[in-house]
Design a protein around this motif. Sequence first.
Motif, PDB file in Angstrom:
ATOM      1  N   GLY A  24       0.804  -1.223   0.000  1.00  0.00           N
ATOM      2  CA  GLY A  24       0.000   0.000   0.000  1.00  0.00           C
ATOM      3  C   GLY A  24       0.833   1.267   0.000  1.00  0.00           C
ATOM      4  N   PHE A  25       2.058   1.217  -0.538  1.00  0.00           N
ATOM      5  CA  PHE A  25       2.940   2.388  -0.530  1.00  0.00           C
ATOM      6  C   PHE A  25       3.421   2.729  -1.937  1.00  0.00           C
ATOM      7  CE2 PHE A  25       6.766   4.729   1.253  1.00  0.00           C
ATOM      8  CZ  PHE A  25       6.032   5.670   1.952  1.00  0.00           C
ATOM      9  N   ASP A  26       2.676   2.288  -2.949  1.00  0.00           N
ATOM     10  CA  ASP A  26       3.004   2.593  -4.352  1.00  0.00           C
ATOM     11  C   ASP A  26       2.374   3.935  -4.709  1.00  0.00           C
ATOM     12  OD1 ASP A  26       3.405   2.693  -7.080  1.00  0.00           O
ATOM     13  OD2 ASP A  26       2.006   1.074  -7.531  1.00  0.00           O
ATOM     14  N   VAL A  72      10.958   6.425   2.424  1.00  0.00           N
ATOM     15  CA  VAL A  72      11.385   5.547   3.517  1.00  0.00           C
ATOM     16  C   VAL A  72      10.346   4.427   3.639  1.00  0.00           C
ATOM     17  CG1 VAL A  72      11.935   5.373   5.963  1.00  0.00           C
ATOM     18  CG2 VAL A  72      12.510   7.458   4.703  1.00  0.00           C
ATOM     19  N   TRP A  73      10.787   3.244   3.378  1.00  0.00           N
ATOM     20  CA  TRP A  73       9.864   2.085   3.338  1.00  0.00           C
ATOM     21  C   TRP A  73      10.619   0.811   3.735  1.00  0.00           C
ATOM     22  CZ3 TRP A  73      10.741  -1.756  -0.552  1.00  0.00           C
ATOM     23  CH2 TRP A  73       9.812  -2.817  -0.547  1.00  0.00           C
ATOM     24  N   THR A  74       9.973   0.025   4.584  1.00  0.00           N
ATOM     25  CA  THR A  74      10.465  -1.318   4.898  1.00  0.00           C
ATOM     26  C   THR A  74       9.370  -2.306   4.522  1.00  0.00           C
ATOM     27  OG1 THR A  74      11.824  -0.524   6.743  1.00  0.00           O
ATOM     28  CG2 THR A  74      11.272  -2.863   6.728  1.00  0.00           C
ATOM     29  N   ALA A  75       9.727  -3.354   3.826  1.00  0.00           N
ATOM     30  CA  ALA A  75       8.739  -4.329   3.363  1.00  0.00           C
ATOM     31  C   ALA A  75       8.032  -4.994   4.549  1.00  0.00           C
ATOM     32  CB  ALA A  75       9.424  -5.395   2.498  1.00  0.00           C
ATOM     33  N   ARG A  80      10.050  -3.535  12.158  1.00  0.00           N
ATOM     34  CA  ARG A  80      10.390  -3.552  13.590  1.00  0.00           C
ATOM     35  C   ARG A  80      11.651  -4.356  13.865  1.00  0.00           C
ATOM     36  NH1 ARG A  80       5.898  -1.018  16.091  1.00  0.00           N
ATOM     37  NH2 ARG A  80       7.301  -0.662  17.850  1.00  0.00           N
ATOM     38  N   ARG A  81      12.566  -4.314  12.896  1.00  0.00           N
ATOM     39  CA  ARG A  81      13.888  -4.925  13.076  1.00  0.00           C
ATOM     40  C   ARG A  81      14.989  -3.873  12.976  1.00  0.00           C
ATOM     41  NH1 ARG A  81      14.131 -10.249   9.182  1.00  0.00           N
ATOM     42  NH2 ARG A  81      11.982 -10.973   9.503  1.00  0.00           N
ATOM     43  N   GLY A  82      14.600  -2.624  12.936  1.00  0.00           N
ATOM     44  CA  GLY A  82      15.599  -1.562  12.877  1.00  0.00           C
ATOM     45  C   GLY A  82      16.052  -1.193  11.474  1.00  0.00           C
ATOM     46  N   ILE A  83      15.368  -1.713  10.443  1.00  0.00           N
ATOM     47  CA  ILE A  83      15.831  -1.440   9.074  1.00  0.00           C
ATOM     48  C   ILE A  83      15.664   0.032   8.697  1.00  0.00           C
ATOM     49  CG2 ILE A  83      15.372  -1.917   6.632  1.00  0.00           C
ATOM     50  CD1 ILE A  83      14.888  -4.852   7.415  1.00  0.00           C
ATOM     51  N   ALA A  84      14.479   0.595   8.928  1.00  0.00           N
ATOM     52  CA  ALA A  84      14.277   2.009   8.571  1.00  0.00           C
ATOM     53  C   ALA A  84      15.200   2.900   9.396  1.00  0.00           C
ATOM     54  CB  ALA A  84      12.810   2.400   8.785  1.00  0.00           C
ATOM     55  N   SER A  85      15.334   2.600  10.664  1.00  0.00           N
ATOM     56  CA  SER A  85      16.237   3.408  11.502  1.00  0.00           C
ATOM     57  C   SER A  85      17.648   3.367  10.946  1.00  0.00           C
ATOM     58  CB  SER A  85      16.255   2.865  12.936  1.00  0.00           C
ATOM     59  OG  SER A  85      14.983   2.927  13.492  1.00  0.00           O
ATOM     60  N   ALA A  86      18.094   2.201  10.519  1.00  0.00           N
ATOM     61  CA  ALA A  86      19.462   2.072   9.998  1.00  0.00           C
ATOM     62  C   ALA A  86      19.616   2.835   8.688  1.00  0.00           C
ATOM     63  CB  ALA A  86      19.800   0.592   9.807  1.00  0.00           C
ATOM     64  N   PHE A 103       7.939  14.765   5.467  1.00  0.00           N
ATOM     65  CA  PHE A 103       6.535  14.674   5.839  1.00  0.00           C
ATOM     66  C   PHE A 103       6.247  13.226   6.212  1.00  0.00           C
ATOM     67  CE2 PHE A 103       5.968  18.574   3.343  1.00  0.00           C
ATOM     68  CZ  PHE A 103       5.044  19.256   4.116  1.00  0.00           C
ATOM     69  N   THR A 104       5.436  13.002   7.229  1.00  0.00           N
ATOM     70  CA  THR A 104       5.026  11.641   7.540  1.00  0.00           C
ATOM     71  C   THR A 104       3.612  11.636   8.085  1.00  0.00           C
ATOM     72  OG1 THR A 104       5.609   9.608   8.689  1.00  0.00           O
ATOM     73  CG2 THR A 104       5.971  11.656   9.912  1.00  0.00           C
ATOM     74  N   GLU A 105       2.859  10.613   7.705  1.00  0.00           N
ATOM     75  CA  GLU A 105       1.499  10.478   8.232  1.00  0.00           C
ATOM     76  C   GLU A 105       1.466   9.499   9.390  1.00  0.00           C
ATOM     77  OE1 GLU A 105      -1.715   9.793   5.376  1.00  0.00           O
ATOM     78  OE2 GLU A 105      -0.428  10.702   3.849  1.00  0.00           O
ATOM     79  N   HIS A 106       2.237   8.410   9.291  1.00  0.00           N
ATOM     80  CA  HIS A 106       2.076   7.314  10.250  1.00  0.00           C
ATOM     81  C   HIS A 106       3.351   6.962  11.007  1.00  0.00           C
ATOM     82  CE1 HIS A 106      -1.724   6.741   8.244  1.00  0.00           C
ATOM     83  NE2 HIS A 106      -1.109   6.512   7.091  1.00  0.00           N
ATOM     84  N   ALA A 107       4.456   7.605  10.693  1.00  0.00           N
ATOM     85  CA  ALA A 107       5.734   7.110  11.237  1.00  0.00           C
ATOM     86  C   ALA A 107       6.422   8.134  12.144  1.00  0.00           C
ATOM     87  CB  ALA A 107       6.662   6.722  10.085  1.00  0.00           C
ATOM     88  N   GLU A 108       5.610   8.949  12.832  1.00  0.00           N
ATOM     89  CA  GLU A 108       6.201   9.979  13.684  1.00  0.00           C
ATOM     90  C   GLU A 108       7.133   9.374  14.736  1.00  0.00           C
ATOM     91  OE1 GLU A 108       3.232  12.934  14.804  1.00  0.00           O
ATOM     92  OE2 GLU A 108       4.480  13.426  16.546  1.00  0.00           O
ATOM     93  N   ALA A 109       6.731   8.219  15.299  1.00  0.00           N
ATOM     94  CA  ALA A 109       7.538   7.620  16.376  1.00  0.00           C
ATOM     95  C   ALA A 109       8.925   7.240  15.876  1.00  0.00           C
ATOM     96  CB  ALA A 109       6.825   6.396  16.945  1.00  0.00           C
ATOM     97  N   LEU A 110       8.983   6.740  14.644  1.00  0.00           N
ATOM     98  CA  LEU A 110      10.280   6.380  14.057  1.00  0.00           C
ATOM     99  C   LEU A 110      11.209   7.590  14.041  1.00  0.00           C
ATOM    100  CD1 LEU A 110      12.256   4.682  12.230  1.00  0.00           C
ATOM    101  CD2 LEU A 110      10.902   5.503  10.285  1.00  0.00           C
ATOM    102  N   TYR A 111      10.704   8.712  13.510  1.00  0.00           N
ATOM    103  CA  TYR A 111      11.563   9.879  13.334  1.00  0.00           C
ATOM    104  C   TYR A 111      11.862  10.572  14.659  1.00  0.00           C
ATOM    105  CZ  TYR A 111      10.495   8.928   8.499  1.00  0.00           C
ATOM    106  OH  TYR A 111      10.367   8.304   7.292  1.00  0.00           O
TER     107      TYR A 111
END
Length: 133
Positions: A24-26, A72-75, A80-86, A103-111
């Motif tokens: 759902g990220f296309d 920024v996308w992880t499959a 939740r394995r640290g891929i986006a953070s890395a 800009f982010t809609e759903h990933a505020e906690a990550l950033y």
Amino acid sequence: MFALRNDLAGIDWAAVKADLRRDGFDNGRTPDELYRSFAASAHTSVAWIGDRVVGTARLLADGICNAYLVDVWTAVGYRRRGIASAMVTDLLGRVPGHHVALFTEHAEALYRGLGFEVEEVGMSMVVGRWLNR
Ligand SMILES: CC(C)(COP(=O)(O)OP(=O)(O)OC[C@H]1O[C@@H](n2cnc3c(N)ncnc32)[C@H](O)[C@@H]1OP(=O)(O)O)[C@@H](O)C(=O)NCCC(=O)NCCS
């Protein structure tokens, strides 16, 4: 374990697009447009497990003061394995001294976890039609 690469060699962009669509990220880019948007970026970070791309991130940057983080996308299945953070940490390390926006809609906690702070106002527009079609 995943491995990060900063080059685009060997990426199957049709497979990446299929995975983005499944997740759902296309956002409508063709495989060739995906490739060209990554190739035109100042910095890219791609996460691989074996011969499969499991994450992407890229930075538009001027090399002086301003950068913008996108794609920024992880499959699904590898989250939740640290891929986006890395990937994001890898990209931030390439632009010391820059102000990095996103800009982010759903990933505020990550950033937030990486040190980003919410600023008062974000503004954007599409010039004409998205992707010119
Ligand atoms: C957002 C996304 C990139 C996160 O990728 P990820 O590889 O799972 O992220 P990480 O494993 O590095 O997560 C690091 C931290 O971010 C936070 N986080 C990540 N996903 C989260 C979620 N769905 N809900 C709450 N917190 C989340 C957590 O604090 C997490 O640490 P923890 O797992 O130790 O609790 C991924 O869920 C994704 O691709 N989503 C769809 C696309 C998208 O929204 N991209 C962001 C565009 S700006």
